[in-house]
Scaffold this active site. Sequence first.
Site, mmCIF file in Angstrom:
data_model
loop_
_atom_site.group_PDB
_atom_site.id
_atom_site.type_symbol
_atom_site.label_atom_id
_atom_site.label_comp_id
_atom_site.label_asym_id
_atom_site.label_seq_id
_atom_site.Cartn_x
_atom_site.Cartn_y
_atom_site.Cartn_z
ATOM 1 N N LYS A 1 0.834 -1.199 0.000
ATOM 2 C CA LYS A 1 0.000 0.000 0.000
ATOM 3 C C LYS A 1 0.869 1.249 0.000
ATOM 4 C CE LYS A 1 -2.803 2.936 2.860
ATOM 5 N NZ LYS A 1 -3.112 3.315 4.242
ATOM 6 N N ASP B 1 -5.920 -0.816 0.293
ATOM 7 C CA ASP B 1 -5.991 -0.972 1.748
ATOM 8 C C ASP B 1 -7.183 -1.894 2.028
ATOM 9 O OD1 ASP B 1 -8.191 0.579 1.266
ATOM 10 O OD2 ASP B 1 -7.626 2.209 2.603
#
Length: 215
Positions: free
Chosen positions: A123, A141
């Site tokens: 991420k 996420d």
Amino acid sequence: MAIDAVIRGLRRTAPTWNPTALAVIATREGDPFRVLIACILSLRTQDTTTGPASDRLFAEAATPESMLKLTPRRIERLIYPVGFYRTKARVILGICHDLLDRFAGRVPDTIDDLLTLNGVGRKTANLVVTMGYGKPGICVDTHVHRISNRLGYVKTRHPEETEMALRAKLPRRHWIGYNDLLVSFGQNVCTPLSPRCSICPVSSLCRKVGVTKAR
DNA sequence: AAAACGGGGGC
DNA sequence: GCCCCAGTTTT
């Protein structure tokens, strides 16, 4: 699956949603180091205190060199009250050390190089690439992973598979806004346990994965 | 009071 | 794959 239809539906209602952590990080656009540190601060936190916290930190140190002049205690004080502030202070210093050691003090501009930094996962690496360097990147996420499954986009428990699937459909530009739209939808509407299905613009496409009580 | 919550590392 | 990390928010 018509992803474009989904995106259009989301865009119509997006303006009424609360800002996301991504929107906060996006204010550091074009400065890879600040994007990277802001990402670290936002890890595993849901609040927006990371904005002011990173402001305080950057006021004292906005480069790896200057950051290393701060003690862990000082960094902890500056970034408080973000969650995990002790761990994050340690991670930040480790990264700065590594940047000087192995990357001549520069933040890498590829996912693979970024992933070699301790504390940087997929991420964070994607966000640094898109927000810091203006290159294509998809931020998966838990919000994005969850809504991708609910909307029937993917059927997997592995965020990395979701990342690959979404990457294949990434628009030609405006990647930051695209990522923020997906996160924003997950944070404001398609929440983990009791999503607000009554205001959802794309509920007709939903598989209701993991929904216990819809609102 | 208790459960939910969110990335990444180490094994 | 599974467990751990530490603190805030929601129920």
